[in-house]
Structures are given as C-alpha cells and as structure tokens.
Design an enzyme around this catalytic site. Structure first.
Site, PDB file in Angstrom:
ATOM      1  N   ARG A  35     -83.893 -89.848 -50.910  1.00  0.00           N
ATOM      2  CA  ARG A  35     -84.379 -89.216 -52.022  1.00  0.00           C
ATOM      3  C   ARG A  35     -83.356 -89.487 -53.327  1.00  0.00           C
ATOM      4  O   ARG A  35     -83.522 -89.255 -54.388  1.00  0.00           O
ATOM      5  CB  ARG A  35     -84.732 -87.781 -51.853  1.00  0.00           C
ATOM      6  N   SER A  86     -90.074 -86.025 -43.841  1.00  0.00           N
ATOM      7  CA  SER A  86     -90.987 -85.095 -44.024  1.00  0.00           C
ATOM      8  C   SER A  86     -90.291 -84.005 -44.679  1.00  0.00           C
ATOM      9  O   SER A  86     -89.182 -83.579 -45.016  1.00  0.00           O
ATOM     10  CB  SER A  86     -91.194 -84.407 -42.599  1.00  0.00           C
ATOM     11  N   LYS A 162     -97.435 -79.964 -40.151  1.00  0.00           N
ATOM     12  CA  LYS A 162     -97.483 -81.117 -39.242  1.00  0.00           C
ATOM     13  C   LYS A 162     -98.656 -81.436 -38.627  1.00  0.00           C
ATOM     14  O   LYS A 162     -98.931 -82.772 -38.523  1.00  0.00           O
ATOM     15  CB  LYS A 162     -96.515 -80.624 -38.361  1.00  0.00           C
TER      16      LYS A 162
END
Length: 343
Positions: A35, A86, A162
């Site tokens: 990121r 994630s 998830k």
C-alpha cells in the site's frame, strides 16, 4: 530464458513474505504489491533474514485493494498471481460492511485485472474462517467441502468477510473469468519463523504468552500450520494442473487448545516457564467480558467449539507434507526470541 513472473499482493505480510522467498528461491521473478512504497525496505529486510541475497528479480509496486489504480500494471506480463492481501480486521468497526465490502471488492478487482492481463491462474489466500463458522454441533473434521454458515448467529464479521470474499472469487470465475483459473488455500492458525522484529503482528499470542501477559487462557481449540508449509502449498496450488478449481485446507490435521500451546512452550523453553499460564477461563466468563470488550468478541464467538480439520486433500492431490504443529509453534517462539521481540 525469461523467468516466469508471479504477482503477489500484500507483499509485506507474514504469509506473503514466505511465498515471495520461496518463489525467488525457485527461480521465478516476483512483482509484489504494497500500500506504501516505503514497505520495500521492510520486504528486503525480511527476505534478507530469510536468507536471500539477490533482489534483482523482485519488483515492488504500489497498489491498494480499495482503488482501481495500478492493478493493470501489477498484472502486466504475469503468468500467475497470488492474492494474499486482505483488509486487516478492525477492532472498532462501526458496522460489518466496513470489513466485508473491502474484502469482496478487493478480490474482484484483483481477479478482473488478472483476467484482463491474461494471467493463467490466481491462487487466493482464503481462510479457515470461510469453512468452520456457524457449525456449533460439529463432531467430525472440517474439509474443503465445508463453508461457513452465514445465517448462523454470532458469526464474527472477520469470518463473514473471508467467506464472502472467497465466494465472490468463485462466482467471478464462473460468470466473468473467461478461462482464468483459480485455486484457494485456507490456512488454520499460521505459525512459523517471523522474519523481522518490526513487522510481525501475526503471532502476537506467542509473544504475549512468553512475556507473561496472559494469566489464564480461554478454552479455544485451533489447528496450526507452519507458514513455510502454507507458502509451499500456494506454490503447489499455482502450478499443479489438478489444483485448478480447488480449495485446500492448510492444516497439519492436529488440534491444540491454547493451554496445549502454553504447555508446549513450557516444555521446550523452561526459562519462560514461570510466565506461562496454567489455568483456563470459563467459557461463560469470556462471553460475558466480550459484551463490553470488542477485542474479545472474535474469541467469544469460538470458545468451546470443535475445531478438527483434515488435510487429506492437499496431501493426496498435491503430495503436500506439512511439519508438525509443535515444530511450527516452537519456530515462532524461537524466531521471536532471536529477534528480540520477546521482552
């Protein structure tokens, strides 16, 4: 001969770094997403601690699961992609959509970019959380045939996110994949060597146990697996023809309570014995405390529950042979001691 390129999302994470290490050791070129580009130094630091000396086949690129920007560059020229990134579970989320939407949107974004770049196969890092939640009366080991039952009550939003993210991935492949291949890996509790003192939150429970921060443990059973074996399973799922369209539980097949984990540590590391808990907390006490403490909600949703798992499919289909849970747990502890993480 040009090396095959593998794009790996979330490159500075615990599982991802071990995947990248094994890919580079096996002669692939890797393009990792982060990121923030400042994380490149972190990645190189961890790979160095993992024994890597040459970074010429590693490319690091900025991309965020929450934005369309850069994903075409991430996938350009890649033969395979491994989607590990994630959204991190927030402890103080306002509503569960805050956890679910980014996970689902992120997986679609990655698959769309992979499809448009003619990537051959994507391996998705899913979770045991997509398999076991919402089955309170279970008595037989969970397998890849199982899905979390989202209609059950008290399912934590993390397990929900998830499950819905993995379901969205399979749905995308079916409806919009245009021949893109997919395999999923669903790890239980991931242990094993941490590669940097600065950046490992994955196994914080081992650190807390060794430091004496935990006076008594909840009655939570779990499967455990070594991160090196989880990484190897991703690589097998990436290249094995028979893995296409399949999901694989990454587990040793053993189930340990948190007290079992403390006892393993006590036997192997007697110098920490006095710090380690010997008592369990009653289930009702955990549930009562979770009402006012959001940090306990995930634990409270699984106390006292059956947690048996089978790795028969990964063993028979891919010849995957994991280390024992004990080896994985002690490798975590030893690496944390060696890196000075345990105070």
């Amino acid at each position: 001969m040009q090396k095959q390129l593998v794009s790996v999302t979330g490159g500075s994470g615990f599982i991802a770094i071990h995947i990248i290490l094994q890919l580079l050791q096996q002669g692939y070129a890797v393009r990792a997403t982060v990121r923030n580009l400042a994380k490149r130094a972190v990645i190189e630091d961890m790979l160095t601690n993992g024994g890597l000396t040459d970074f010429s086949d590693l490319d690091v690129i900025e991309a965020d699961l929450g934005s369309d920007a850069h994903w075409d560059q991430v996938m350009a020229g890649a033969t395979y992609a491994i989607h590990v990134a994630s959204p991190t579970p927030k402890l103080n989320f306002k509503n569960e959509a805050e956890m679910i939407r980014p996970a689902v949107d992120g997986v679609r974004r990655v698959l769309r970019a992979a499809r448009d770049a003619d990537v051959k196969r994507v391996v998705l890092t899913s979770a045991y959380g997509a398999i076991f939640a919402g089955h309170p009366h279970r008595t037989t080991p969970y397998t890849e045939e199982d899905w979390s039952d989202l209609s059950a009550k008290n399912i934590h939003p993390y397990q929900k996110s998830k499950t819905l993210a993995e379901q969205a991935a399979w749905q995308f492949i079916k409806e919009e994949g245009q021949g893109l291949e997919l395999a999923a890996v669903n790890p239980v509790g991931v242990m094993g060597p941490v590669l940097s003192a600065k950046y490992s939150h994955s196994n914080v429970q081992i650190q807390q146990l060794l430091e004496g921060q935990v006076k008594a443990v909840p009655h939570v059973d779990s499967g455990y697996v070594d991160v090196r074996d989880v990484a190897r399973l991703h690589l097998l799922a990436m290249t094995s023809p028979q893995a296409n369209g399949q999901r694989f539980l990454a587990t040793t097949g053993e189930t340990l309570s948190m007290l079992d984990v403390a006892n393993l540590l006590r036997a192997a590391l007697p110098q920490y014995a006095a710090n380690l808990p010997t008592k369990t907390i009653p289930n009702l006490a955990v549930k009562a405390a979770a009402v006012t403490n959001p940090q306990l909600r995930m634990i409270a949703s699984i106390v006292g529950q059956y947690a048996g798992t089978s790795n028969h499919k990964a063993q028979t289909l891919l010849n995957w042979q994991p280390r024992s849970a004990k080896t994985a747990i002690l490798a975590t502890a030893q690496s944390m001691i060696d890196l000075g993480i345990v105070k």
